[in-house]
Design a protein around this motif. Structure first.
Motif, PDB file in Angstrom:
ATOM      1  N   GLU A 199      78.605  42.316  67.065  1.00 58.45           N
ATOM      2  CA  GLU A 199      79.439  41.911  68.208  1.00 58.45           C
ATOM      3  C   GLU A 199      80.933  41.962  67.892  1.00 58.45           C
ATOM      4  O   GLU A 199      81.744  41.634  68.743  1.00 58.45           O
ATOM      5  N   HIS A 200      81.278  42.320  66.672  1.00 55.80           N
ATOM      6  CA  HIS A 200      82.703  42.300  66.316  1.00 55.80           C
ATOM      7  C   HIS A 200      83.447  43.364  67.112  1.00 55.80           C
ATOM      8  O   HIS A 200      83.037  44.523  67.155  1.00 55.80           O
ATOM      9  N   ARG A 201      84.566  42.935  67.701  1.00 54.99           N
ATOM     10  CA  ARG A 201      85.292  43.830  68.608  1.00 54.99           C
ATOM     11  C   ARG A 201      85.827  45.087  67.929  1.00 54.99           C
ATOM     12  O   ARG A 201      85.988  46.130  68.542  1.00 54.99           O
ATOM     13  N   PHE A 202      86.150  44.971  66.639  1.00 62.18           N
ATOM     14  CA  PHE A 202      86.923  46.046  66.026  1.00 62.18           C
ATOM     15  C   PHE A 202      86.164  46.871  64.989  1.00 62.18           C
ATOM     16  O   PHE A 202      86.768  47.675  64.285  1.00 62.18           O
ATOM     17  N   THR A 203      84.866  46.646  64.841  1.00 62.97           N
ATOM     18  CA  THR A 203      84.148  47.467  63.856  1.00 62.97           C
ATOM     19  C   THR A 203      83.458  48.618  64.588  1.00 62.97           C
ATOM     20  O   THR A 203      82.577  48.418  65.423  1.00 62.97           O
ATOM     21  N   GLY A 204      83.900  49.828  64.271  1.00 70.66           N
ATOM     22  CA  GLY A 204      83.398  51.000  64.978  1.00 70.66           C
ATOM     23  C   GLY A 204      82.118  51.540  64.372  1.00 70.66           C
ATOM     24  O   GLY A 204      81.101  51.680  65.033  1.00 70.66           O
ATOM     25  N   ASP A 205      82.159  51.813  63.093  1.00 71.21           N
ATOM     26  CA  ASP A 205      80.980  52.405  62.453  1.00 71.21           C
ATOM     27  C   ASP A 205      80.777  51.710  61.106  1.00 71.21           C
ATOM     28  O   ASP A 205      81.748  51.446  60.385  1.00 71.21           O
ATOM     29  N   ILE A 206      79.523  51.410  60.809  1.00 75.10           N
ATOM     30  CA  ILE A 206      79.200  50.805  59.512  1.00 75.10           C
ATOM     31  C   ILE A 206      78.179  51.730  58.874  1.00 75.10           C
ATOM     32  O   ILE A 206      77.115  51.966  59.438  1.00 75.10           O
ATOM     33  N   ARG A 207      78.523  52.305  57.746  1.00 76.51           N
ATOM     34  CA  ARG A 207      77.651  53.339  57.177  1.00 76.51           C
ATOM     35  C   ARG A 207      77.641  53.213  55.659  1.00 76.51           C
ATOM     36  O   ARG A 207      78.478  52.505  55.083  1.00 76.51           O
ATOM     37  N   GLY A 208      76.728  53.911  55.043  1.00 74.62           N
ATOM     38  CA  GLY A 208      76.733  53.849  53.595  1.00 74.62           C
ATOM     39  C   GLY A 208      75.505  54.484  52.996  1.00 74.62           C
ATOM     40  O   GLY A 208      74.503  54.760  53.679  1.00 74.62           O
ATOM     41  N   ILE A 209      75.624  54.716  51.712  1.00 73.34           N
ATOM     42  CA  ILE A 209      74.517  55.287  50.959  1.00 73.34           C
ATOM     43  C   ILE A 209      74.615  54.657  49.563  1.00 73.34           C
ATOM     44  O   ILE A 209      75.656  54.764  48.904  1.00 73.34           O
ATOM     45  N   GLY A 210      73.577  53.938  49.157  1.00 71.57           N
ATOM     46  CA  GLY A 210      73.655  53.175  47.911  1.00 71.57           C
ATOM     47  C   GLY A 210      74.774  52.153  47.999  1.00 71.57           C
ATOM     48  O   GLY A 210      74.973  51.516  49.031  1.00 71.57           O
ATOM     49  N   LEU A 211      75.535  52.044  46.914  1.00 73.85           N
ATOM     50  CA  LEU A 211      76.660  51.091  46.931  1.00 73.85           C
ATOM     51  C   LEU A 211      77.988  51.816  47.198  1.00 73.85           C
ATOM     52  O   LEU A 211      78.985  51.599  46.525  1.00 73.85           O
ATOM     53  N   MET A 212      77.934  52.686  48.180  1.00 78.99           N
ATOM     54  CA  MET A 212      79.112  53.416  48.649  1.00 78.99           C
ATOM     55  C   MET A 212      79.150  53.170  50.157  1.00 78.99           C
ATOM     56  O   MET A 212      78.605  53.955  50.949  1.00 78.99           O
ATOM     57  N   ILE A 213      79.748  52.034  50.531  1.00 66.80           N
ATOM     58  CA  ILE A 213      79.587  51.523  51.901  1.00 66.80           C
ATOM     59  C   ILE A 213      80.939  51.476  52.594  1.00 66.80           C
ATOM     60  O   ILE A 213      81.956  51.169  51.974  1.00 66.80           O
ATOM     61  N   ALA A 214      80.921  51.760  53.899  1.00 64.01           N
ATOM     62  CA  ALA A 214      82.178  51.794  54.648  1.00 64.01           C
ATOM     63  C   ALA A 214      82.060  51.019  55.944  1.00 64.01           C
ATOM     64  O   ALA A 214      81.027  51.059  56.613  1.00 64.01           O
ATOM     65  N   VAL A 215      83.148  50.330  56.282  1.00 64.63           N
ATOM     66  CA  VAL A 215      83.268  49.726  57.618  1.00 64.63           C
ATOM     67  C   VAL A 215      84.516  50.338  58.243  1.00 64.63           C
ATOM     68  O   VAL A 215      85.614  50.227  57.688  1.00 64.63           O
ATOM     69  N   GLU A 216      84.319  51.016  59.360  1.00 73.40           N
ATOM     70  CA  GLU A 216      85.435  51.716  60.004  1.00 73.40           C
ATOM     71  C   GLU A 216      85.967  50.860  61.159  1.00 73.40           C
ATOM     72  O   GLU A 216      85.201  50.440  62.028  1.00 73.40           O
ATOM     73  N   PHE A 217      87.274  50.625  61.192  1.00 75.35           N
ATOM     74  CA  PHE A 217      87.875  49.738  62.186  1.00 75.35           C
ATOM     75  C   PHE A 217      88.547  50.519  63.310  1.00 75.35           C
ATOM     76  O   PHE A 217      89.262  51.487  63.056  1.00 75.35           O
ATOM     77  N   VAL A 218      88.254  50.060  64.537  1.00 76.08           N
ATOM     78  CA  VAL A 218      88.821  50.724  65.718  1.00 76.08           C
ATOM     79  C   VAL A 218      89.431  49.675  66.653  1.00 76.08           C
ATOM     80  O   VAL A 218      88.984  48.528  66.668  1.00 76.08           O
ATOM     81  N   LYS A 219      90.434  50.094  67.425  1.00 75.68           N
ATOM     82  CA  LYS A 219      91.044  49.140  68.365  1.00 75.68           C
ATOM     83  C   LYS A 219      90.138  48.917  69.553  1.00 75.68           C
ATOM     84  O   LYS A 219      90.205  47.893  70.233  1.00 75.68           O
ATOM     85  N   ASP A 220      89.293  49.937  69.799  1.00 72.58           N
ATOM     86  CA  ASP A 220      88.440  49.876  70.975  1.00 72.58           C
ATOM     87  C   ASP A 220      87.204  50.731  70.702  1.00 72.58           C
ATOM     88  O   ASP A 220      87.331  51.857  70.221  1.00 72.58           O
ATOM     89  N   LYS A 221      86.030  50.174  70.991  1.00 78.61           N
ATOM     90  CA  LYS A 221      84.813  50.880  70.577  1.00 78.61           C
ATOM     91  C   LYS A 221      84.582  52.172  71.366  1.00 78.61           C
ATOM     92  O   LYS A 221      83.908  53.073  70.895  1.00 78.61           O
ATOM     93  N   ASP A 222      85.146  52.234  72.605  1.00 78.16           N
ATOM     94  CA  ASP A 222      84.951  53.454  73.382  1.00 78.16           C
ATOM     95  C   ASP A 222      85.922  54.553  72.949  1.00 78.16           C
ATOM     96  O   ASP A 222      85.508  55.676  72.678  1.00 78.16           O
TER      97      ASP A 222
END
Ligand SMILES: Cc1ncc(COP(=O)(O)O)c(C=O)c1O
Length: 427
Positions: free
Chosen positions: A343-366
């Protein structure tokens, strides 16, 4: 008034180095923790940019380094043979699926890339190397010719190697360069790449790619893309060069990320996590290719350094005991992040493989407009609460989570708790 290291450094250190934090000073490190000169303990989710895979100062690595330093620090492998690089080569050979590789050791990721470029050009006699727009392959001039994750890395240094192309975009599904829907695109990207390569294929020595885009934002390439890329290379007699400087040595839960794709490279660049922080880069290549690189065609004073290579041997031995946990820890962290940030307003994509993980931040999900300022705030607030976490991304809007591969669950949980608490306050 005591001056900070940043203040003192201004007088003696070049300002050229970009910094994630200006006033963060440490005196030591142990396991998953860094110890600050301010007396605070910091949980390290950055691992020196993906380097301290066994944690800080792992006793087995430290002992190996100490012992070697007392016996022999340097004599140049071109003057006399000594055992550590041979043992490291034997161990790496065992880890690689076809056990059919040999190795050139040097000091860094960039040098492993330089060696890979030179090897490909030398043994094929062809001029071009193709890489992907958005990739990061290092900062020495040859490697920089293939690096495009940020314009500022190249500004002021052109012309670079002329016979390279970096105009074909890296396939990033969340930000598809062709605005396709990944669920229905029918592998548009690799078909487009096949058309792109056709006119230059006879002049192309090698195609270089990070199977998981690193500095560019921690994006695993689509499986079908990598498989077809391998096939294109085979059809066109082009060498497939994988840059696993960041994704290699267990980071993704397999020894090398290419194993997730069921393919094998012709040439493989390794560095970072291979020696727990001692400078070590590796250009690995299929033996029949390496055999065509004639003596003297490449070299270096410090390559195969005894201390760095024993650190590599010890690192592999430690990681053998932990690699089976990496995928599980990574999936756990991904689940926690996805569940808590739905439900977080600013997290666009959360991805990863093993312990190489990313949280991508966006101002707007659309619109998916990148939110760089929030990334900076999150990094600083995490640091003030004792968590070291750093950014990446072509758009500079990604937080990457790369703890040591030896991390235990309670430490992983603790770091995720701090990260989530900071995000909750910035929602
Ligand atoms: C994928 C990749 N290739 C090459 C390099 C260059 O390595 P180094 O900084 O050791 O020269 C890096 C460094 O971040 C990297 O992530």
């Amino acid at each position: 008034m005591i001056k900070s290291l940043n203040e003192r450094g201004k007088d003696v250190l070049s300002p050229v180095l970009g910094r994630y934090f200006t006033e963060f000073e440490v005196s030591s490190g142990k396991g998953c923790y860094l110890y600050g000169r301010d007396g605070k303990k910091y949980l390290d989710f950055a691992s020196g940019i993906g380097v301290t895979s066994t944690g800080h100062c792992h006793p087995e690595v430290v002992n190996a380094i100490k012992k070697q330093a007392e016996e022999l620090i340097h004599t140049c492998i071109g003057i006399a043979f000594y055992e550590p690089p041979v043992i490291l080569g034997e161990k790496l050979q065992e880890l690689l699926p076809s056990k059919n590789y040999s190795f050139f050791f040097n000091q860094s990721g960039s040098e492993a890339i330089e060696a890979s470029i030179k090897l490909a050009k030398y043994i094929t006699g062809k001029p071009h190397i193709i890489a992907f727009k958005g990739g990061f392959h290092g900062r020495s001039l040859g490697a920089l010719s293939l690096t495009t994750s940020k314009d500022k890395y190249r500004e002021g240094y052109t012309p670079l190697l002329e016979e390279t192309s970096v105009s074909f975009p890296y396939p990033r599904c969340y930000r598809c360069p062709w605005n396709k829907d990944p669920d229905s695109c029918n592998t548009y990207c690799i078909d487009a790449f096949e058309k792109f390569i056709e006119p230059v294929s006879s002049k192309t020595a090698g195609i270089m790619i990070e199977p998981v885009l690193g500095e560019g934002g921690y994006v695993p390439a689509p499986e079908i893309f990598m498989r077809k890329l391998r096939r294109i290379c085979d059809d066109k007699k082009i060498l497939l060069i994988l840059d696993e400087v960041q994704s290699g040595t267990g980071r993704t839960g397999k020894w090398f990320a290419f194993e997730h794709y069921n393919i094998e490279p012709d040439i493989l660049a390794i560095a970072k996590g291979i020696a727990s922080g001692m400078p070590l880069g590796v250009c690995a290549a299929k033996k029949e290719l390496m055999a065509k690189w004639t003596p003297g065609a490449h070299g270096g004073t410090y390559g195969s350094n005894p201390v760095s290579t024993v650190a590599g041997i010890a690192t592999l031995e430690v990681l053998k005991k932990h690699i089976h946990n990496v995928q599980e820890s990574g999936s756990y962290a991904l689940d926690v992040l996805r569940n808590n940030l739905k439900e977080h307003r600013f997290t666009g994509d959360i991805r990863g493989i093993g312990l190489m993980i990313a949280v991508e931040f966006v101002k707007d999900k659309d619109s998916r407009e990148p939110y760089q300022d929030l990334v900076r705030t999150v990094m600083n607030e995490c640091l003030s609460r004792g968590l070291v976490i750093i950014s990446c991304g072509i758009e500079d809007n990604v937080i990457r989570i790369i703890p040591p591969l030896t991390i235990e669950k309670k430490e992983l949980e603790r770091g995720l708790d701090i990260f989530l608490a900071v995000l909750n306050e910035n929602s």
